[in-house]
Design a protein around this motif. Structure first.
Motif, PDB file in Angstrom:
ATOM      1  N   GLU A  64      31.632  17.497 -21.082  1.00  0.00           N
ATOM      2  CA  GLU A  64      30.473  18.324 -21.400  1.00  0.00           C
ATOM      3  C   GLU A  64      29.182  17.620 -20.982  1.00  0.00           C
ATOM      4  O   GLU A  64      28.092  18.098 -21.285  1.00  0.00           O
TER       5      GLU A  64
ATOM      6  N   TYR B 288      34.891  25.852 -17.265  1.00  0.00           N
ATOM      7  CA  TYR B 288      35.128  26.640 -18.469  1.00  0.00           C
ATOM      8  C   TYR B 288      33.948  27.571 -18.755  1.00  0.00           C
ATOM      9  O   TYR B 288      34.125  28.717 -19.086  1.00  0.00           O
ATOM     10  N   ASP B 289      32.754  27.017 -18.682  1.00  0.00           N
ATOM     11  CA  ASP B 289      31.528  27.776 -18.910  1.00  0.00           C
ATOM     12  C   ASP B 289      30.366  26.909 -18.412  1.00  0.00           C
ATOM     13  O   ASP B 289      30.599  25.956 -17.673  1.00  0.00           O
ATOM     14  N   ASP B 290      29.152  27.205 -18.800  1.00  0.00           N
ATOM     15  CA  ASP B 290      27.996  26.433 -18.337  1.00  0.00           C
ATOM     16  C   ASP B 290      27.896  25.058 -18.990  1.00  0.00           C
ATOM     17  O   ASP B 290      27.017  24.277 -18.637  1.00  0.00           O
ATOM     18  N   ARG B 291      28.813  24.751 -19.913  1.00  0.00           N
ATOM     19  CA  ARG B 291      28.711  23.495 -20.651  1.00  0.00           C
ATOM     20  C   ARG B 291      29.917  22.576 -20.532  1.00  0.00           C
ATOM     21  O   ARG B 291      29.864  21.435 -20.985  1.00  0.00           O
TER      22      ARG B 291
ATOM     23  N   LYS C 111      30.001  22.090 -10.772  1.00  0.00           N
ATOM     24  CA  LYS C 111      29.618  23.443 -10.373  1.00  0.00           C
ATOM     25  C   LYS C 111      29.128  23.464  -8.928  1.00  0.00           C
ATOM     26  O   LYS C 111      29.494  24.353  -8.153  1.00  0.00           O
TER      27      LYS C 111
END
Length: 87
Positions: free
Chosen positions: A49, A24-27, A58
């Motif tokens: 998270e 989703y994103d870096d978190r 990642k």
């Protein structure tokens, strides 16, 4: 034979996998497990998270991406199925 979407690049792996990763994103990430036949049916999924899980997801995604092929440059050897080139 390009995808309809300008910033979308389908890639494929030679071997099928029973693991899916959504970043989703870096978190936040989602990690899904699929049935052994590879028919795309989830058997388990987590959304996390947790920094350790996010980092693992990642890194795993990048390792698969580095092994992946672009169908326009190296068409997959398949028997009449979806080859990622026609949208």
């Amino acid at each position: 034979m390009h995808a309809k979407y300008e910033h979308y690049q389908p890639l494929y792996l030679e071997d099928s996998h029973t693991l899916g990763i959504g970043i989703y994103d870096d978190r936040k990430v989602a990690v899904g497990a699929y049935n052994e036949q590879g028919e795309g049916k989830h058997i388990a999924m987590i959304v996390s998270e947790n920094p350790s899980i996010v980092e693992w997801a990642k890194n795993t995604y990048e390792s698969y991406r580095n092994m992946a092929y672009c169908p326009e440059e190296n068409p997959p050897d398949i028997d009449g199925g979806f080859d990622g080139r026609h949208w």
